[in-house]
Write an enzyme that holds these catalytic residues in place. Structure first.
Site, PDB file in Angstrom:
ATOM      1  N   ARG A 183      30.684  45.665   6.666  1.00  0.00           N
ATOM      2  CA  ARG A 183      31.471  45.053   7.757  1.00  0.00           C
ATOM      3  C   ARG A 183      32.689  44.296   7.223  1.00  0.00           C
ATOM      4  NH1 ARG A 183      28.885  48.181   8.961  1.00  0.00           N
ATOM      5  NH2 ARG A 183      26.993  48.223  10.191  1.00  0.00           N
ATOM      6  N   SER A 229      25.838  43.103  17.246  1.00  0.00           N
ATOM      7  CA  SER A 229      25.189  42.150  16.337  1.00  0.00           C
ATOM      8  C   SER A 229      26.082  40.934  16.145  1.00  0.00           C
ATOM      9  CB  SER A 229      24.954  42.797  14.968  1.00  0.00           C
ATOM     10  OG  SER A 229      24.053  43.850  15.108  1.00  0.00           O
ATOM     11  N   GLU A 273      29.084  38.111  12.274  1.00  0.00           N
ATOM     12  CA  GLU A 273      29.781  39.401  12.206  1.00  0.00           C
ATOM     13  C   GLU A 273      30.884  39.411  13.272  1.00  0.00           C
ATOM     14  OE1 GLU A 273      27.321  42.930  11.891  1.00  0.00           O
ATOM     15  OE2 GLU A 273      28.707  44.060  13.166  1.00  0.00           O
TER      16      GLU A 273
END
Ligand SMILES: Cc1cc2nc3c(=O)[nH]c(=O)nc-3n(C[C@H](O)[C@H](O)[C@H](O)COP(=O)(O)OP(=O)(O)OC[C@H]3O[C@@H](n4cnc5c(N)ncnc54)[C@H](O)[C@@H]3O)c2cc1C
Length: 297
Positions: free
Chosen positions: A170, A219, A289
């Site tokens: 990510r 998420s 995130e």
């Protein structure tokens, strides 16, 4: 009206005080001072040249990983969704930043190409996907990205090879202030029906495990090394915990859902509560995130 705003009006559409809650999948966020949608890449370059250097810019995809504050954004939000051309040449797929990832996965299946099936389950655009190095089900953008084109803050276009982007879980390193305008992927050949079946299975799994019936941003936290953020939040007793109109999903503890007119502050308060509680109980600092603008967490 300032001269630069007059020029901006000739490069696309520009509105003032546009509520960002209509442009994030969580349905939260205050107004963007200016909300600009360029007509095409050349118009975007011209716009970047004319916007004064002290005006902050925010590139926006589908807002599926964004948490803007209730106070909004004090600069220009760049909505890049009109840059949406896509083409396939053998095993090479090129897409502009505003192409939806779900469309890419469909086109891959039509052309018998494998590598990006996961995109069927991620509700963002190619630009946001590259910026986040999106991934799921053991696939990620970094695995088949070959190169991108960016538009820099000075309005110049630049080509960058994937190897220059330091892509990790990510994470993508883009030159400061640059916007991804297109990306090229090298894929592998496969049977189209087999690709389609993998996509169907991924979608089914997602529908079973994620609270897709309520507004969310996917998420909220990255998974810490060797563990799962959802497991830690659940073990900390926070599953279902509610603040204002937002709650930690009872279906998946790494999701925050907007149950009833939540504000960004409600969501942020839950993020901070989860971080504090998990750190106190397990000594693990959860790293968000979701991209938060202007708020420490
Ligand atoms: C239901 C759901 C499921 C999800 N599942 C996954 C998953 O499985 N895997 C996963 O990785 N993510 C997942 N996500 C999160 C999200 O969809 C991804 O991070 C996606 O890549 C974000 O794309 P976007 O276009 O919505 O970007 P945005 O949310 O609009 O932006 C994200 C960040 O990228 C920047 N950005 C956007 N476009 C550009 C551009 N053209 N140039 C430079 N920077 C840009 C923004 O400024 C921001 O910092 C999920 C989200 C939801 C709501």
């Amino acid at each position: 009206m300032s001269d630069w705003l007059k020029i901006l009006q000739t490069c696309g559409t520009c509105t003032e005080n546009e509520p960002l809650s209509g442009h994030t999948t969580l349905g939260v966020g205050g107004p963007a001072r200016w909300f600009f949608r360029p007509d095409n890449q050349d118009a975007l370059c011209a716009a970047m040249l004319c916007i004064p250097a002290d005006i902050p810019l925010l590139p926006l995809g589908r807002g599926s990983n964004l948490l803007p504050p209730d106070s909004g954004f004090p600069g220009v939000v760049l909505d890049l969704s009109s840059l949406n051309h896509i083409q396939v040449n053998g095993t090479i797929l090129s897409a502009e930043c505003g192409v939806r990832m779900s469309r890419v996965s469909r086109i891959c299946a039509d052309h018998g190409l494998t590598g990006l099936e996961f995109m069927a389950t991620v509700p963002g655009d190619i630009g946001g996907g590259v910026a986040m190095n999106a991934g799921a089900f053991g696939q990620q953008i970094a695995d088949c990205l070959t190169r991108i084109h960016v538009v820099r803050r000075d309005g110049e276009k630049q080509e960058l090879q994937a190897a220059e982007l330091e892509m990790a879980y990510r994470h993508t390193s883009l030159p400061y202030g640059s916007l991804v305008v297109s990306a090229e992927f090298h894929l592998q050949e496969d049977d189209g029906e087999t690709v389609r079946e993998r996509i169907r299975q991924m979608r089914t799994t997602r529908g079973r495990t994620q609270p897709l019936e309520l507004p969310n941003c996917g998420s909220v936290f990255k998974n810490p090394d060797g563990d799962h953020a959802a497991r830690l939040i659940e073990a900390a007793g926070l599953k279902g915990h509610r603040i204002g109109g937002a709650s930690i999903s009872a279906k998946h503890a790494n999701f925050i859902v907007n149950e009833d007119s939540a504000s960004s502050s409600d969501v942020l308060a839950l993020i901070q509560l989860a971080q504090k509680t998990v750190e106190k109980k397990f000594g693990v600092r959860l790293e968000p995130e979701v991209r938060m603008l202007g708020e420490p967490a």
